[in-house]
Design a protein around this motif. Structure first.
Motif, short mmCIF file in Angstrom:
data_model
loop_
_atom_site.label_atom_id
_atom_site.label_comp_id
_atom_site.label_asym_id
_atom_site.label_seq_id
_atom_site.Cartn_x
_atom_site.Cartn_y
_atom_site.Cartn_z
N GLN A 11 0.82 -1.20 0.00
CA GLN A 11 0.00 0.00 0.00
C GLN A 11 0.87 1.26 0.00
N LYS A 12 1.98 1.19 0.73
CA LYS A 12 2.90 2.33 0.75
C LYS A 12 3.51 2.54 -0.64
N ALA A 13 3.86 1.43 -1.31
CA ALA A 13 4.45 1.52 -2.64
C ALA A 13 3.48 2.15 -3.64
N LEU A 14 2.17 1.88 -3.46
CA LEU A 14 1.16 2.39 -4.39
C LEU A 14 0.61 3.75 -3.99
N SER A 15 0.91 4.18 -2.76
CA SER A 15 0.34 5.43 -2.25
C SER A 15 0.79 6.63 -3.09
N GLY A 16 2.03 6.58 -3.57
CA GLY A 16 2.54 7.68 -4.40
C GLY A 16 1.73 7.83 -5.67
N VAL A 28 6.16 4.73 -12.73
CA VAL A 28 5.88 3.29 -12.78
C VAL A 28 7.12 2.49 -12.36
N ARG A 29 8.28 2.87 -12.88
CA ARG A 29 9.52 2.15 -12.54
C ARG A 29 9.82 2.27 -11.04
N ASP A 30 9.64 3.45 -10.47
CA ASP A 30 9.88 3.64 -9.04
C ASP A 30 8.92 2.78 -8.21
N THR A 31 7.68 2.74 -8.63
CA THR A 31 6.67 1.93 -7.92
C THR A 31 7.00 0.45 -8.01
N MET A 32 7.43 0.02 -9.19
CA MET A 32 7.77 -1.40 -9.37
C MET A 32 8.96 -1.80 -8.50
N ARG A 33 9.91 -0.88 -8.33
CA ARG A 33 11.06 -1.16 -7.47
C ARG A 33 10.59 -1.35 -6.03
N GLU A 34 9.67 -0.48 -5.58
CA GLU A 34 9.13 -0.60 -4.22
C GLU A 34 8.34 -1.89 -4.05
N ILE A 35 7.57 -2.26 -5.07
CA ILE A 35 6.79 -3.50 -5.00
C ILE A 35 7.72 -4.71 -4.93
N VAL A 56 3.54 -6.97 -14.34
CA VAL A 56 2.87 -5.72 -13.96
C VAL A 56 3.48 -4.55 -14.72
N ARG A 57 4.82 -4.52 -14.80
CA ARG A 57 5.49 -3.39 -15.48
C ARG A 57 5.06 -3.31 -16.95
N GLU A 58 5.04 -4.46 -17.65
CA GLU A 58 4.68 -4.47 -19.07
C GLU A 58 3.26 -3.93 -19.29
N ILE A 75 -3.37 1.14 -12.74
CA ILE A 75 -2.17 0.40 -12.34
C ILE A 75 -2.44 -0.40 -11.07
N ILE A 76 -3.18 0.20 -10.12
CA ILE A 76 -3.56 -0.53 -8.91
C ILE A 76 -4.38 -1.77 -9.28
#
Length: 477
Positions: A11-16, A28-35, A56-58, A75-76
Motif C-alpha cells: 500500500q505504501k508503494a502504491l500510495s505515491g 511506474v519504474r519507481d513503484t515497481m522497485r518498491e513492490i 505488472v510493469r509491461e 495500475i492498482i
C-alpha cells in the motif's frame, strides 16, 4: 490481519501513485522497485517476484494506461489482478469421489497444525455438506498425536479410528477404510505422521498409504509463518506425492505472506483452505481475488457477507432491519448484534474487510479491547427493561445509577450511549442507501467507491428479498 507487513508495504508503494493525476514511466519504474522490495521482504520466492514485477510493469507501461484519465487506479487494478493470478485466479473446491467415501489424506511437517486442521476440515464438511466423516489416526510417532485427535473427535462428535502406536500406519489405514465402508461414512480424513523435516522414511510411508487408500485429495498443511521454507516444503511433498492442494495455517499470526504468493506459482497446486485461529470453525475457503483485495487495502466485502450469512439467523436479521427502518432499534437489539458480530471474529478484522476502512490512516491503530465490549454489556444489563427499550429515558440521574450498578465511570456510560445513538443513526442511513455521512471515512478513490457500491448492493438485495417475501405472503393468503 493476515499479511499485515506485506499489505502495509504494498500500500505504501502504491500510495505515491494514488496522489498523482498523471503518471510517468519513471513513476511506474519507481513503484515497481518498491513492490519488488515489498515482495522480497515478505519472503516471496525470487522467481515469482521476478515474473510478477515483469508482468505488472509491461501492462502498466502500456499507452492505454498511461494516457488514460485514471492511470493510477488502472495500475492498482493491474497489481490486484496479478496478485489474484499469482495466488490462483479462483477458489478450487475439494475433489469428490463418485462413490462414498471420499478419502482425504492430510500430510505435512510436524508443527504445521495438521491434526488440528483435520478437525477443522471435518467440521467444515459437517456444517456445509451435512457430512458424516471418519477420522483415521495414522500418526504413531508423535507423542499424544492419537490422543489429540480423539479429543478433537469428542469435541466435534466425530468418530476416530485408531489402533494405538504399535501398529504399522498402512495397516491402520487399511482397517480404518474397512470401518468407514461398514459405517457408510461419506468422508474419511487420514491424519498422517509428520517430521521436523522431509526424510526418505516419511515419504516412503506416505507413498505406501497413498497406494493403498487411493485418496481423492492429498492436502499439504503448511505453516504460513515459515515463509520461503514453506515453498520448499510444498515443492518436496509435491514431487514425491503429487499433492492435490494446500492448506495454509496460522494466517492470523505475524505472517509475511510469502507462502501464499509463492506456493501456487512454484507447485502449480491450488491453496484450497486457510486456517486462522485455534477454534474448530476457523477454516475458510481460499479465494485469491478476495485475498488480493485485502492485501491492497480494498477490503473484503464478500467474505464479510459470507460470515454474516453464516452467523445470522435470516428471520432475526429481518426483524433487526425492520427496527432500523422504523427507527425503533433499542439496547436489547444492540446487545444481540454485539453477540452476533463477536461470533464473526474480532472487530479489528471485520472493520478491515470494509472497503475504504482497510487503508484509512485513522484505522491503522484501530483496536477494540474485549474488555470494552464487556463493559458495554455491563452498562446495558444495569438498565431497567424500560430504559433498554426507550433510550430517551436516560436522563443524568438514571445514568448515575447505571454507572454505579455497572461499576463503570459515568464518562464511559455517556460515551457508550452516544456511540449507540451514532450507530443507530448510521444504520438508518445505510438502510435508506444514504452514505453521505460515511464518505469522509471511506474516501472517494477506488476503495471508497467499491465500498459504497458493495453497501448499496447489500441494501438493494435486502429490499428485493423483502418484496419477494411480501409477494409470497400475499399469494398464500
Amino acid at each position: 490481519m493476515a499479511f499485515e507487513g506485506l499489505s502495509e508495504r504494498l500500500q505504501k508503494a502504491l500510495s505515491g501513485l494514488r496522489r498523482k493525476g498523471k503518471v510517468s514511466e519513471q513513476d511506474v519504474r519507481d513503484t515497481m522497485r518498491e513492490i519488488r522490495l515489498a515482495l522480497l521482504e515478505a519472503d516471496v520466492n525470487f522467481g515469482v517476484v521476478k515474473d510478477f514485477v515483469k508482468n505488472v510493469r509491461e501492462k502498466a507501461l502500456g499507452a492505454e494506461v498511461l494516457d488514460s484519465l485514471t492511470p493510477a487506479q488502472q495500475i492498482i487494478k493491474i497489481v490486484n489482478d496479478e496478485l489474484t493470478k499469482t495466488m490462483g485466479e479462483a477458489a478450487v473446491p475439494l475433489n469428490k469421489s463418485a462413490h462414498i467415501p471420499t478419502v482425504i489424506m492430510m500430510v505435512g511437517l510436524q508443527g504445521a497444525g495438521k491434526t488440528t486442521t483435520v478437525g477443522k476440515l471435518s467440521k467444515y464438511l459437517m456444517d456445509n455438506e451435512k457430512a458424516r466423516p471418519l477420522l483415521i489416526a495414522a500418526d504413531v510417532y508423535r507423542p499424544a498425536a492419537i490422543d489429540q485427535l480423539k479429543v478433537i473427535g469428542d469435541q466435534l462428535n466425530v468418530p476416530v479410528f485408531d489402533m494405538g502406536t504399535d501398529t504399522d500406519p498402512v495397516e491402520i489405514v487399511r482397517q480404518g477404510l474397512a470401518q468407514a465402508a461398514l459405517q457408510k461414512n461419506d468422508y474419511v480424513l487420514i491424519d498422517t505422521a509428520g517430521r521436523l523435516q522431509i526424510d526418505e522414511q516419511l515419504m516412503t510411508e506416505l507413498a505406501n498409504i497413498k497406494d493403498l487408500a487411493h485418496p481423492d485429495e492429498i492436502l499439504l498443511v503448511v505453516d504460513s509463518m515459515t515463509g520461503q521454507a514453506a515453498t520448499d516444503v510444498a515443492k518436496g511433498f509435491n514431487e514425491r506425492l503429487d499433492i492435490t492442494g494446500v492448506v495454509l495455517t496460522k494466517l492470523d499470526g505475524d505472517t509475511r505472506g510469502g507462502a501464499a504468493l509463492s506456493i501456487r506459482a512454484v507447485t502449480g497446486k491450488p491453496i484450497k483452505f486457510v486456517g486462522q485461529g485455534e477454534k474448530m470453525d476457523a477454516l475458510d475457503v481460499f479465494y485469491p481475488d478476495r485475498m488480493a483485495n485485502r492485501i491492497l487495502g480494498m477490503g473484503d466485502m464478500m467474505t464479510l457477507i459470507d460470515k454474516a450469512q453464516k452467523n445470522y439467523d435470516e428471520k432475526q436479521a429481518q426483524e433487526v432491519a425492520d427496527k432500523i427502518k422504523e427507527n425503533t432499534f433499542d439496547f436489547n437489539d444492540f446487545i444481540d448484534q454485539m453477540d452476533q458480530v463477536s461470533n464473526m471474529g474480532s472487530m479489528d478484522e471485520i472493520m478491515k474487510m470494509i472497503p475504504g476502512f482497510a487503508n484509512n490512516p485513522a484505522m491503522k491503530n484501530f483496536h477494540v479491547d474485549p474488555k470494552d465490549i464487556a463493559h458495554q454489556k455491563a452498562i446495558v444489563y444495569s438498565m431497567t427493561p424500560q430504559e433498554r427499550e426507550n433510550p430517551d429515558l436516560l436522563n443524568p440521574s438514571r445514568r448515575r445509577r447505571i454507572s454505579a450498578g455497572s461499576g463503570v465511570p459515568i464518562v464511559k456510560v455517556n460515551q457508550m450511549i452516544k456511540q449507540f445513538n451514532q450507530a443507530k443513526k448510521m444504520m438508518n442511513q445505510m438502510y435508506k442507501g444514504n452514505f453521505s455521512g460515511m464518505e469522509g471515512m471511506m474516501g472517494n478513490g477506488i476503495q471508497g467507491r467499491l465500498g459504497k457500491m458493495a453497501m448499496n448492493k447489500m441494501v438493494r438485495k435486502q429490499k428485493k428479498n423483502k418484496k419477494k417475501r411480501l409477494k409470497t405472503k400475499h399469494f398464500h393468503s
